[in-house]
Design a protein around this motif. Structure first.
Motif, PDB file in Angstrom:
ATOM      1  N   ILE A  32       0.825  -1.194   0.000  1.00 37.18           N
ATOM      2  CA  ILE A  32       0.000   0.000   0.000  1.00 37.18           C
ATOM      3  C   ILE A  32       0.865   1.251   0.000  1.00 37.18           C
ATOM      4  N   ILE A  33       1.956   1.248   0.782  1.00 36.85           N
ATOM      5  CA  ILE A  33       2.857   2.399   0.842  1.00 36.85           C
ATOM      6  C   ILE A  33       3.468   2.652  -0.532  1.00 36.85           C
ATOM      7  N   VAL A  83      -9.236   5.885  -5.506  1.00 35.92           N
ATOM      8  CA  VAL A  83      -8.922   6.872  -4.467  1.00 35.92           C
ATOM      9  C   VAL A  83      -8.059   6.248  -3.365  1.00 35.92           C
ATOM     10  N   ARG A  84      -8.208   4.946  -3.145  1.00 30.95           N
ATOM     11  CA  ARG A  84      -7.362   4.261  -2.149  1.00 30.95           C
ATOM     12  C   ARG A  84      -5.890   4.224  -2.552  1.00 30.95           C
ATOM     13  N   LEU A  85      -5.618   4.509  -3.816  1.00 29.83           N
ATOM     14  CA  LEU A  85      -4.223   4.588  -4.273  1.00 29.83           C
ATOM     15  C   LEU A  85      -3.590   5.913  -3.847  1.00 29.83           C
ATOM     16  N   HIS A  86      -4.402   6.808  -3.302  1.00 33.07           N
ATOM     17  CA  HIS A  86      -3.968   8.128  -2.840  1.00 33.07           C
ATOM     18  C   HIS A  86      -3.275   8.963  -3.921  1.00 33.07           C
ATOM     19  N   PRO A  87      -4.022   9.234  -5.019  1.00 35.76           N
ATOM     20  CA  PRO A  87      -3.504  10.194  -5.997  1.00 35.76           C
ATOM     21  C   PRO A  87      -3.484  11.580  -5.374  1.00 35.76           C
ATOM     22  N   TYR A  96       1.488   6.937  -7.062  1.00 38.06           N
ATOM     23  CA  TYR A  96       0.437   7.772  -7.644  1.00 38.06           C
ATOM     24  C   TYR A  96       0.311   9.155  -7.008  1.00 38.06           C
ATOM     25  N   GLU A  97       1.207   9.510  -6.105  1.00 37.42           N
ATOM     26  CA  GLU A  97       1.054  10.762  -5.361  1.00 37.42           C
ATOM     27  C   GLU A  97       1.194  12.018  -6.225  1.00 37.42           C
ATOM     28  N   ILE A 110     -16.306   9.820  -0.849  1.00 36.90           N
ATOM     29  CA  ILE A 110     -15.256   8.814  -1.075  1.00 36.90           C
ATOM     30  C   ILE A 110     -13.877   9.451  -0.918  1.00 36.90           C
ATOM     31  N   CYS A 111     -13.701  10.630  -1.515  1.00 35.55           N
ATOM     32  CA  CYS A 111     -12.414  11.320  -1.451  1.00 35.55           C
ATOM     33  C   CYS A 111     -12.089  11.786  -0.032  1.00 35.55           C
ATOM     34  N   ARG A 112     -13.090  12.270   0.675  1.00 32.33           N
ATOM     35  CA  ARG A 112     -12.857  12.743   2.041  1.00 32.33           C
ATOM     36  C   ARG A 112     -12.402  11.612   2.955  1.00 32.33           C
ATOM     37  N   LYS A 113     -12.935  10.418   2.757  1.00 30.73           N
ATOM     38  CA  LYS A 113     -12.549   9.273   3.586  1.00 30.73           C
ATOM     39  C   LYS A 113     -11.065   8.958   3.464  1.00 30.73           C
ATOM     40  N   GLU A 114     -10.514   9.194   2.280  1.00 28.25           N
ATOM     41  CA  GLU A 114      -9.103   8.892   2.029  1.00 28.25           C
ATOM     42  C   GLU A 114      -8.235  10.148   2.021  1.00 28.25           C
ATOM     43  N   ASN A 115      -8.835  11.292   2.369  1.00 27.42           N
ATOM     44  CA  ASN A 115      -8.110  12.570   2.413  1.00 27.42           C
ATOM     45  C   ASN A 115      -7.475  12.913   1.056  1.00 27.42           C
TER      46      ASN A 115
END
Length: 199
Positions: free
Chosen positions: A2-3, A33-37, A9-10, A62-67
């Motif tokens: 995950i890291i 979104v879980r990939l944290h773009p 994708y950051e 969805i986006c807010r949950k993953e910041n």
């Protein structure tokens, strides 16, 4: 794992297109979104305002949950209504706003993203309060068949004269991301790469 994915994708911005997704669009968005773009821009130009508002509320959650930052595309009134503090606009929409409306926009929105295709566009965007630029079209893309990409030297020229982060669009993938970042871009935008991604 995950890291690694987060780091991979950051520097990317997700541009949505429901038509490219096989299966449930919202489920795909949750996985992407879980990939944290860096951010997501909810495009979906074909939707009515009512349809767009309903979808935007779900995607924003969805986006807010993953910041992950979520930008609504062009729908300023809807962004205000549902409390989305990020908006993405084209140069024509920006230029159609009065000076008073532009001032209000800068006060109300935390981030203002603007699509640009020339140095003149970029200068207009910066003077109007843009916090990021989406610069295209850099490489040839299926979205705009036959349109020749402007290439990395164009990116370098723009970035050398731009005071806000530039994210490139058009034919972007992870391999080309390093090329545009070497030219000064903060990252790149991907549509089909995310919409068609298998998990």
């Amino acid at each position: 794992m995950i890291i690694f994915m987060c780091r991979e994708y950051e520097h990317t911005i997700v541009i949505t297109n429901r038509a490219l997704v096989q299966g449930d669009f919202l489920m795909q968005m949750e996985k992407v979104v879980r990939l944290h773009p860096h951010a997501l821009i909810l495009r979906e130009k074909d939707l009515t305002d009512e349809e767009y508002e309903q979808l935007a509320g779900k995607v924003l959650e969805i986006c807010r949950k993953e910041n992950v930052a979520c930008f609504l595309h062009s729908r300023i009134a809807i962004a205000r209504k549902i409390g989305c503090e990020r908006i993405h606009l084209s140069i024509p929409i920006l230029q159609n706003l009065t000076e008073v409306e532009q001032i209000r926009l800068r006060k109300e929105f935390e981030e203002i993203s603007i699509s640009c295709h020339s140095l003149r566009d970029v200068q207009t965007a910066m003077s109007s309060g843009a916090t990021q630029i989406i610069l295209g079209t850099i490489f040839e893309t299926d979205c705009k068949k036959g349109l020749k990409g402007k290439g990395t030297e164009f990116v370098r020229e723009i970035c050398s004269q731009c005071s806000v982060p530039v994210y490139t669009i058009g034919g972007m993938n992870l391999e080309r991301l390093a090329d545009v970042m070497d030219a000064g871009a903060a990252g790149g935008c991907m549509m089909s790469g995310f919409m068609k991604m298998s998990f």
